[in-house]
Structures are given as structure tokens and as C-alpha cells.
Design an enzyme around this catalytic site. Structure first.
Site, mmCIF file in Angstrom:
data_model
loop_
_atom_site.group_PDB
_atom_site.id
_atom_site.type_symbol
_atom_site.label_atom_id
_atom_site.label_comp_id
_atom_site.label_asym_id
_atom_site.label_seq_id
_atom_site.Cartn_x
_atom_site.Cartn_y
_atom_site.Cartn_z
ATOM 1 N N GLU A 132 0.802 -1.229 0.000
ATOM 2 C CA GLU A 132 0.000 0.000 0.000
ATOM 3 C C GLU A 132 0.836 1.280 0.000
ATOM 4 O OE1 GLU A 132 -2.646 -0.563 3.327
ATOM 5 O OE2 GLU A 132 -3.418 -2.456 2.540
ATOM 6 N N GLU A 248 -6.331 -10.706 -1.267
ATOM 7 C CA GLU A 248 -7.094 -10.486 -0.029
ATOM 8 C C GLU A 248 -8.594 -10.407 -0.311
ATOM 9 O OE1 GLU A 248 -5.606 -7.185 2.293
ATOM 10 O OE2 GLU A 248 -3.515 -7.612 1.791
HETATM 11 O O1 G3I Z 1 -3.661 -8.517 18.884
HETATM 12 C C1 G3I Z 1 -4.292 -7.363 19.479
HETATM 13 C C2 G3I Z 1 -4.842 -7.708 20.840
HETATM 14 O O2 G3I Z 1 -3.763 -8.054 21.684
HETATM 15 C C3 G3I Z 1 -5.629 -6.510 21.361
HETATM 16 O O3 G3I Z 1 -6.219 -6.836 22.576
HETATM 17 C C4 G3I Z 1 -6.715 -6.102 20.376
HETATM 18 C C5 G3I Z 1 -7.486 -4.862 20.827
HETATM 19 O O4 G3I Z 1 -7.814 -4.043 19.741
HETATM 20 O O5 G3I Z 1 -6.100 -5.810 19.148
HETATM 21 C C6 G3I Z 1 -5.422 -6.905 18.567
HETATM 22 O O6 G3I Z 1 -4.826 -6.506 17.387
HETATM 23 C C7 G3I Z 1 -5.712 -6.329 16.287
HETATM 24 C C8 G3I Z 1 -5.201 -7.217 15.153
HETATM 25 O O7 G3I Z 1 -5.956 -6.984 13.995
HETATM 26 C C9 G3I Z 1 -5.316 -8.715 15.513
HETATM 27 O O8 G3I Z 1 -6.650 -9.038 15.729
HETATM 28 C C10 G3I Z 1 -5.648 -4.868 15.861
HETATM 29 O O9 G3I Z 1 -6.257 -4.057 16.843
HETATM 30 C C11 G3I Z 1 -6.394 -4.701 14.548
HETATM 31 O O10 G3I Z 1 -6.195 -3.369 14.068
HETATM 32 C C12 G3I Z 1 -5.834 -5.676 13.521
HETATM 33 O O11 G3I Z 1 -6.575 -5.504 12.330
HETATM 34 C C13 G3I Z 1 -5.987 -6.088 11.175
HETATM 35 C C14 G3I Z 1 -5.648 -4.965 10.177
HETATM 36 O O12 G3I Z 1 -5.200 -5.531 8.963
HETATM 37 C C15 G3I Z 1 -4.525 -4.082 10.680
HETATM 38 O O13 G3I Z 1 -3.344 -4.841 10.794
HETATM 39 C C16 G3I Z 1 -6.986 -7.035 10.574
HETATM 40 O O14 G3I Z 1 -7.155 -8.152 11.455
HETATM 41 C C17 G3I Z 1 -6.509 -7.506 9.207
HETATM 42 O O15 G3I Z 1 -7.520 -8.242 8.587
HETATM 43 C C18 G3I Z 1 -6.179 -6.306 8.341
HETATM 44 O O16 G3I Z 1 -5.663 -6.771 7.112
HETATM 45 C C19 G3I Z 1 -5.351 -5.769 6.137
HETATM 46 C C20 G3I Z 1 -4.127 -6.246 5.381
HETATM 47 O O17 G3I Z 1 -3.056 -6.524 6.264
HETATM 48 C C21 G3I Z 1 -3.692 -5.228 4.319
HETATM 49 N N1 G3I Z 1 -4.803 -4.902 3.452
HETATM 50 C C22 G3I Z 1 -6.050 -4.496 4.103
HETATM 51 C C23 G3I Z 1 -6.489 -5.556 5.123
HETATM 52 C C24 G3I Z 1 -7.794 -5.149 5.776
HETATM 53 O O18 G3I Z 1 -7.647 -3.982 6.518
#
Ligand code: G3I
Length: 353
Positions: A132, A248
Site C-alpha cells: 500500500e 485479499e
Molecule cells: O492482537 C491485538 C490484541 O492483543 C488486542 O487486545 C486487540 C485490541 O484491539 O487488538 C489486537 O490486534 C488487532 C489485530 O488486527 C489482531 O486481531 C488490531 O487491533 C487490529 O487493528 C488488527 O486488524 C488487522 C488490520 O489488517 C490491521 O493490521 C486485521 O485483522 C486484518 O484483517 C487487516 O488486514 C489488512 C491487510 O493486512 C492489508 N490490506 C487491508 C487488510 C484489511 O484492513
């Protein structure tokens, strides 16, 4: 629905790889999840476990347990693994902001890539080296996103990332991955142009890049259209000798009615027509959905429906039962013109991998 067939068998007949973004917690905890993934996929990617925020608890420490667990599972089940990702503006650890400076950012990036891609060298199908990096809204003539990496290192960060990745793992296919390049809107057109500009610049400088990831977070209903422009984009990638992966895929159903039958039909139809379009192009080699089951989709938390009903964007429901979208994907694979078998070079790069 009758007995589910296997996505991977149907895809293999077309020299295509298919699979999902995997959630390591589910993989550890659910036998049914493991069984389904093993039965259906030939390729996988970590939804979160290989991101900086997951791998880098402190500037000096790496946490590899989840990524190692995932790789062990995929290798045991002969599933190729994509690496996601080595360089992104999001999901940087909390320490990154206060620690990174113009003086140390380049070595932070190269050390991370050497350590992570080096650890798994020879065992990864493809790395999303840069994720991105393009954002036309940021207003730069080159279309690059005003990301922390750009601010700290300058535009050479992309080249540095790809060259370091190639050195660290000479056999992984090196991928540029992005979203909003799928649709027929003006914004998507601007983004496609900026991505192509970037790819051409990289190619002109002989930067090692093998593939483009089209994320494919698409939507059903409303005004959303996917077609000619996307095909043209994939052809432009082919002219640059780049493979394309659908990295994705999911279908946002916010603009479909609440009724589950209608929604599932609309989502399935969107998978079918999108993949029918994409698979006409012979350089498209893999299709991955962003998650296995609806209940764990990122859309539930990040893009809730106005009526509060849970999203139904994936191929399996909350009980891991196949949905109409599953049959639609199989149907699209079955109807697709078989792709040429991978060349010797392709078979070497990203073979195990
Ligand atoms: O692991 C922590 C946990 O310890 C904590 O208690 C909790 C509270 O918010 O958060 C957890 O982390 C979360 C993580 O996912 C694991 O579940 C983050 O907040 C959350 O922001 C994160 O979201 C991910 C996001 O990327 C940001 O990394 C999504 O699962 C994931 O599906 C999404 O994937 C992205 C791709 O990497 C890139 N393209 C877009 C796609 C969708 O946004």
C-alpha cells in the site's frame, strides 16, 4: 448444498493456487478450522502474524512463535505460504514512532527484512515486500503515499526494500500489494495509474519485483463495477512481466439487503463475476480470500453494516459451512481457461515456497 468439492483440486486443474488468510489463534484452537484449511487450500498467508506489530515487541526483540507455527502447519499440509508483509505504513509497533529517525530508518528496514525474510528463506512462496505505498489523495506528483517510510528515507525506500528482500530470500517471488485498483471509479483509475507508474519506475531501475498483489476487497450491490479497467491493469502488469495474485479477496455486503439468502446470493454473484473477469488473464496465478469464515472477517469490526447484522463476506459461514460463494468460486475456476503451466523459472521461484 451437496458435498463440498475442493477449491484446491479445482484450482490445480487450471495451474492456479487458492487459499485464505489464516488466523493463527483459530489455527491453534480449532481442529475443524485446520481440517478445512488443509482440505481446501494450496496457498495461505498470515492475516496478522508476520506484520511488524506482531513480530517486533521491542526494537531488539523478535517474536516468531506464531509465524513459525503457521509455517509448520502449511508445510505439513503442503500448502505454500505467502509472507505479508515486510514494509507497510500501518501496524508498526508502538516503539517505532519514538525510535525511528531519518538517520536510522534505512537500517531498521533492512535489518528487519534480512532477519524475517532470511529466517524463512527458501520456504516462502512470495513476500508482500511493500504494501500500500500509493495514495493519490496525498497529492504527490509520483502518487506515493506520504508514509513514515517515505518521510524518513525518501522514495528510495521501495527499492531498498525489494533489493534487501531478494538478497535475504532469493527464491521468494517479490510482490507489490495494494487495494482500490479494482473498480471503475475515478479514484481507482487514479490509483491504478499511480501504481503502474511506480511499477514502471522500479522495473526501469532493475529493481527485483516479480508480482503484483491486487487485494480485491470489493463490494456487492450499489454502483460497484469491476471489469475492463481491471483487465487492462492486469495486462499492463503482464507487459512488464509481472505475475498477478488476488491476495485479499472478500465481498463487503453493506449495500445488500439484510435477508441472508438474498445477501449470500449477491455476494456469490460478485465473487463469480469478479473472478470470471480476472481469470481471463493468463498472468493471474493465485486467489486468496481474506479469511476463512464470516465470523472472523476484519469487516465485522472495521466496516459494520448499518443494520447491525453481521457481514457475510467470505466462502464459509460462522460454523465453517460452505456458502453459495464457495460454489461460485469453484464454478469460476471450472469455467476458466486453463493457465499455462508455470515456466521453469516460475517453478524454481516460489516453488516450495
Ligand atoms: O492482537 C491485538 C490484541 O492483543 C488486542 O487486545 C486487540 C485490541 O484491539 O487488538 C489486537 O490486534 C488487532 C489485530 O488486527 C489482531 O486481531 C488490531 O487491533 C487490529 O487493528 C488488527 O486488524 C488487522 C488490520 O489488517 C490491521 O493490521 C486485521 O485483522 C486484518 O484483517 C487487516 O488486514 C489488512 C491487510 O493486512 C492489508 N490490506 C487491508 C487488510 C484489511 O484492513
Amino acid at each position: 448444498m451437496s458435498e463440498p468439492r475442493s477449491l484446491k483440486a479445482q484450482a490445480a486443474a487450471h495451474h492456479l493456487l487458492v487459499g485464505f488468510a489464516l488466523n493463527v489463534q483459530q489455527l491453534r484452537e480449532s481442529e475443524a478450522y485446520r481440517r478445512l484449511v488443509a482440505e481446501q487450500s494450496s496457498i495461505a498467508v498470515a492475516e496478522n502474524a508476520m506484520k511488524w506489530s506482531s513480530l517486533r515487541p521491542t526494537p531488539d526483540q523478535y517474536f516468531f512463535e506464531d509465524a513459525d507455527f503457521l509455517l509448520q502447519f502449511t508445510e505439513t499440509n503442503r500448502i505454500k505460504l505467502r509472507g505479508h508483509n515486510l514494509c507497510w505504513h500501518e501496524q508498526l509497533p508502538k516503539w517505532f514512532g519514538p525510535t525511528a529517525t531519518a538517520a536510522n530508518a534505512r537500517s531498521l528496514l533492512t535489518e528487519h527484512i534480512r532477519t524475517v525474510a532470511g529466517r524463512y528463506a527458501g520456504r516462502i512462496h512470495s513476500w508482500d515486500v511493500v504494501n500500500e505505498a500509493v495514495e493519490p489523495k496525498d497529492g504527490r506528483p509520483d502518487g506515493l503515499r506520504d508514509s513514515p517510510w517515505l518521510k524518513l528515507i525518501g522514495e528510495s525506500y521501495l527499492e531498498v526494500a525489494f533489493r534487501t528482500a531478494r538478497q535475504a530470500d532469493p527464491t521468494a517471488l517479490l510482490t507489490y500489494n495494494d487495494y482500490d485498483i479494482e473498480g471503475e471509479t475515478e479514484y481507482d483509475a487514479a490509483k491504478r495509474s499511480a501504481v503502474l507508474l511506480l511499477l514502471r519506475r522500479l522495473k526501469q531501475r532493475n529493481v527485483p519485483i516479480d508480482a503484483v498483489g491486487i487485494q480485491s476487497h470489493i463490494s456487492a450491490g450499489g454502483q460497484h463495477r469491476y471489469g475492463t479497467s481491471l483487465q487492462q491493469f492486469i495486462r499492463s502488469c503482464r507487459e512488464m512481466d509481472l505475475e498477478v495474485f488476488v491476495t485479499e479477496m472478500d465481498v463487503d455486503d453493506r449495500e445488500l439487503p439484510r435477508d441472508v439468502l438474498q445477501r449470500d446470493a449477491g455476494v456469490a454473484q460478485t465473487y463469480r463475476s469478479y473472478l470470471d473477469t480476472v481469470l481471463r488473464e493468463q498472468n493471474v496465478r493465485a486467489v486468496l480470500a481474506w479469511g476463512v469464515d464470516d465470523a472472523h472477517s476484519w469487516l465485522q469490526a472495521k466496516r459494520p453494516r448499518n443494520d447491525g447484522a453481521p457481514h457475510r463476506p467470505l466462502l464459509f459461514d460462522e460454523k465453517l459451512r460452505p456458502k453459495p460463494a464457495f460454489a461460485a468460486v469453484i464454478g469460476s475456476f471450472a469455467a476458466a481457461r486453463p493457465l499455462p503451466a508455470p515456466s521453469a523459472g516460475q517453478a524454481l521461484r516460489g516453488s516450495k515456497r
